[in-house]
Design an enzyme around this catalytic site. Structure first.
Site, PDB file in Angstrom:
ATOM      1  N   LYS A 152      44.036  53.008  40.816  1.00  0.00           N
ATOM      2  CA  LYS A 152      42.766  53.504  40.287  1.00  0.00           C
ATOM      3  C   LYS A 152      42.079  54.525  41.186  1.00  0.00           C
ATOM      4  CE  LYS A 152      41.797  49.525  37.350  1.00  0.00           C
ATOM      5  NZ  LYS A 152      40.799  48.535  36.915  1.00  0.00           N
ATOM      6  N   ASP A 191      36.216  50.429  32.424  1.00  0.00           N
ATOM      7  CA  ASP A 191      35.933  49.093  32.957  1.00  0.00           C
ATOM      8  C   ASP A 191      34.433  48.909  33.166  1.00  0.00           C
ATOM      9  OD1 ASP A 191      38.582  48.167  33.159  1.00  0.00           O
ATOM     10  OD2 ASP A 191      38.852  49.131  35.110  1.00  0.00           O
ATOM     11  N   SER A 245      37.516  44.601  46.707  1.00  0.00           N
ATOM     12  CA  SER A 245      36.906  45.870  47.120  1.00  0.00           C
ATOM     13  C   SER A 245      37.663  47.076  46.582  1.00  0.00           C
ATOM     14  CB  SER A 245      36.855  45.953  48.648  1.00  0.00           C
ATOM     15  OG  SER A 245      38.162  45.888  49.211  1.00  0.00           O
ATOM     16  N   GLY A 246      38.593  46.870  45.654  1.00  0.00           N
ATOM     17  CA  GLY A 246      39.373  47.973  45.098  1.00  0.00           C
ATOM     18  C   GLY A 246      38.660  48.671  43.955  1.00  0.00           C
ATOM     19  N   GLY A 247      39.445  49.403  43.152  1.00  0.00           N
ATOM     20  CA  GLY A 247      38.871  50.199  42.086  1.00  0.00           C
ATOM     21  C   GLY A 247      38.122  49.384  41.050  1.00  0.00           C
ATOM     22  N   MET A 248      38.681  48.248  40.635  1.00  0.00           N
ATOM     23  CA  MET A 248      37.993  47.417  39.648  1.00  0.00           C
ATOM     24  C   MET A 248      36.739  46.801  40.256  1.00  0.00           C
ATOM     25  SD  MET A 248      38.010  46.404  36.552  1.00  0.00           S
ATOM     26  CE  MET A 248      37.336  45.126  35.498  1.00  0.00           C
TER      27      MET A 248
END
Length: 272
Positions: free
Chosen positions: A72, A108, A130-133
């Site tokens: 992402k 999202d 802590s990622g894209g989502m």
């Protein structure tokens, strides 16, 4: 059911890219193509060559592509531009191809905004990831007025950056419970992490709302434990349905009825 035309040279292709593809998106989109009689087909793919895959989207005229973990953020430099939904959080989950020009979107965010709109803004929360989502979810909670939050992430740089962006706290591991617990990690996902709890059992037992972004299985160990303790559950399947609907509209320009969406979602849930 209307039925789409036979696949031919004019059929438009849409797709998804993920490290661990599932069937939900393919079944959801293809069912709606059937219901609306659209000359489209949707297929999920895994890749270890993200630049090559994005080049293929451009070269072959693929109309749209859903982007899942872990791509992402990595996909952004490969695109021609970002829609406001993606630019605001530096995370892309959707690519729209307009004549070779690739624009990144984030559906999202809109899905989580809708699903958490009724939560009291005073509710304290802990978000694991802590990622894209995680960026999309944190932005959605902030947009809905939730200001008392903690970001839990082993990656201190990423966790602190996300927390600082919205005035939240950062912790390396979950240390204290909250009325709202949010999992945006692979913990509980089918595969190696299938049996893992996203939060300690004691924290889960005292929460009132549990949101899990894991799409499959629909009921993760975290959600099972939370609902057993009386908490309201917001599932990854609910998030997936709302964001996939927005993708469908972006790709096709068509808006299905609520009944058609419900039928497509039920069809998609019927297979792993």
């Amino acid at each position: 059911m209307t039925g789409r035309p036979p696949i031919g040279r004019d059929t438009r292709l849409c797709m998804s890219l993920s490290a661990r593809p599932g069937n939900y998106g393919s079944r959801f989109h293809n069912r709606l193509y059937d219901l609306l009689g659209l000359d489209f087909v949707y297929k999920s793919f895994a890749t270890t060559d993200l630049p090559g895959a994005i080049g293929g989207i451009r070269a072959l005229g693929v109309r749209g592509c859903a982007i899942s973990m872990p791509f992402k953020e990595a996909v952004i430099p490969l695109l021609d531009g970002l829609a406001p939904s993606a630019a605001a959080i530096a995370s892309v989950n959707t690519i729209v191809n307009d004549g070779g020009v690739l624009t990144g979107h984030n559906t999202d965010h809109a899905a989580v905004v809708a699903l958490t709109a009724g939560i009291d803004p005073a509710t304290r929360f802990v978000l694991h990831g802590s990622g894209g989502m995680a960026k999309a979810v944190a932005a959605a909670l902030h947009r809905n007025g939730l200001r008392d939050g903690t970001i839990v992430a082993r990656n201190e740089a990423a966790g602190r950056a996300l927390a600082d962006l919205y005035g939240y706290r950062w912790q390396a591991t979950p240390r204290e419970g909250a009325p709202l617990l949010v999992n945006v990690t692979p913990l509980g996902m089918t595969g190696a992490d299938a049996g893992a709890l996203a939060f300690p059992a004691g924290m889960i037992a005292t929460c009132r709302i549990a949101l899990d972004a894991v799409q499959y299985p629909p009921e993760t160990p975290f959600l099972r434990a939370a609902t057993a303790a009386g908490a309201r559950a917001i599932t990854g399947t609910e998030v997936a349905t709302l964001q996939a609907l927005e993708q469908f509209i972006l790709y096709t320009g068509a808006t299905p009825t609520p009944a058609q969406v419900a039928e497509a979602a039920a069809f998609a849930r019927a297979a792993p």
